[in-house]
Design a protein around this motif. Structure first.
Motif, PDB file in Angstrom:
ATOM      1  N   GLY A  39       0.509  -1.220  -0.123  1.00  0.00           N
ATOM      2  CA  GLY A  39       0.020  -0.163   0.134  1.00  0.00           C
ATOM      3  C   GLY A  39       0.768   1.246  -0.091  1.00  0.00           C
ATOM      4  N   PRO A  40       0.049   2.326  -0.039  1.00  0.00           N
ATOM      5  CA  PRO A  40       0.752   3.718  -0.006  1.00  0.00           C
ATOM      6  C   PRO A  40       1.542   4.076   1.061  1.00  0.00           C
ATOM      7  CG  PRO A  40      -1.417   4.163  -0.039  1.00  0.00           C
ATOM      8  CD  PRO A  40      -1.304   2.385  -0.138  1.00  0.00           C
ATOM      9  N   GLY A  41       2.657   4.717   1.126  1.00  0.00           N
ATOM     10  CA  GLY A  41       3.116   5.445   2.425  1.00  0.00           C
ATOM     11  C   GLY A  41       2.422   6.489   2.807  1.00  0.00           C
ATOM     12  N   HIS A  42       2.859   7.178   4.088  1.00  0.00           N
ATOM     13  CA  HIS A  42       2.376   8.322   4.705  1.00  0.00           C
ATOM     14  C   HIS A  42       3.224   9.073   5.063  1.00  0.00           C
ATOM     15  CE1 HIS A  42       3.012   5.901   8.262  1.00  0.00           C
ATOM     16  NE2 HIS A  42       2.805   7.150   8.833  1.00  0.00           N
ATOM     17  N   THR A  43       3.029  10.352   4.944  1.00  0.00           N
ATOM     18  CA  THR A  43       3.929  11.544   5.545  1.00  0.00           C
ATOM     19  C   THR A  43       3.556  11.792   6.629  1.00  0.00           C
ATOM     20  OG1 THR A  43       3.865  12.225   3.213  1.00  0.00           O
ATOM     21  CG2 THR A  43       4.488  13.873   4.889  1.00  0.00           C
ATOM     22  N   PRO A  56      14.968  15.327  10.331  1.00  0.00           N
ATOM     23  CA  PRO A  56      14.157  15.090   9.119  1.00  0.00           C
ATOM     24  C   PRO A  56      14.495  13.751   8.632  1.00  0.00           C
ATOM     25  CG  PRO A  56      15.783  16.644   8.678  1.00  0.00           C
ATOM     26  CD  PRO A  56      15.987  16.186  10.501  1.00  0.00           C
ATOM     27  N   GLY A  57      13.568  13.259   8.042  1.00  0.00           N
ATOM     28  CA  GLY A  57      13.867  11.944   7.253  1.00  0.00           C
ATOM     29  C   GLY A  57      13.660  12.305   5.816  1.00  0.00           C
ATOM     30  N   PRO A  58      13.788  11.269   4.941  1.00  0.00           N
ATOM     31  CA  PRO A  58      13.560  11.409   3.524  1.00  0.00           C
ATOM     32  C   PRO A  58      12.054  11.630   3.289  1.00  0.00           C
ATOM     33  CG  PRO A  58      13.771   8.888   3.899  1.00  0.00           C
ATOM     34  CD  PRO A  58      13.945   9.846   5.113  1.00  0.00           C
ATOM     35  N   LEU A  59      11.899  12.534   2.363  1.00  0.00           N
ATOM     36  CA  LEU A  59      10.443  12.849   1.838  1.00  0.00           C
ATOM     37  C   LEU A  59      10.332  12.026   0.526  1.00  0.00           C
ATOM     38  CD1 LEU A  59      10.230  16.678   2.697  1.00  0.00           C
ATOM     39  CD2 LEU A  59       8.962  14.680   3.965  1.00  0.00           C
TER      40      LEU A  59
END
Length: 65
Positions: A39-43, A56-59
């Motif tokens: 499934g899709p990831g989330h922000t 911060p992590g990767p966007l």
């Protein structure tokens, strides 16, 4: 900053929860994107007050598959 970060719609006001303090925020700052195997990831968002203190992590689009 990525193109997706500039062009995707922000979450509806009040629906983003700060990942640091846990409060709803009306000005969410994206701090990282979490991919999922199915499934899709989330922000993950932070409020403007907590964003400078969150690592911060990767966007989306910043990490090649």
């Amino acid at each position: 900053m990525t193109r997706e970060g500039l062009t995707e719609l922000p979450p509806p006001a009040g629906n983003a929860i700060c990942c640091d303090c846990g409060r709803p925020t009306y000005a969410p700052v994206p701090v990282r994107h979490i991919e999922r195997g199915s499934g899709p990831g989330h922000t993950v968002y932070a409020c403007p007050r907590c964003a400078p203190d969150v690592a911060p992590g990767p966007l989306p689009g910043e990490v090649s598959p």
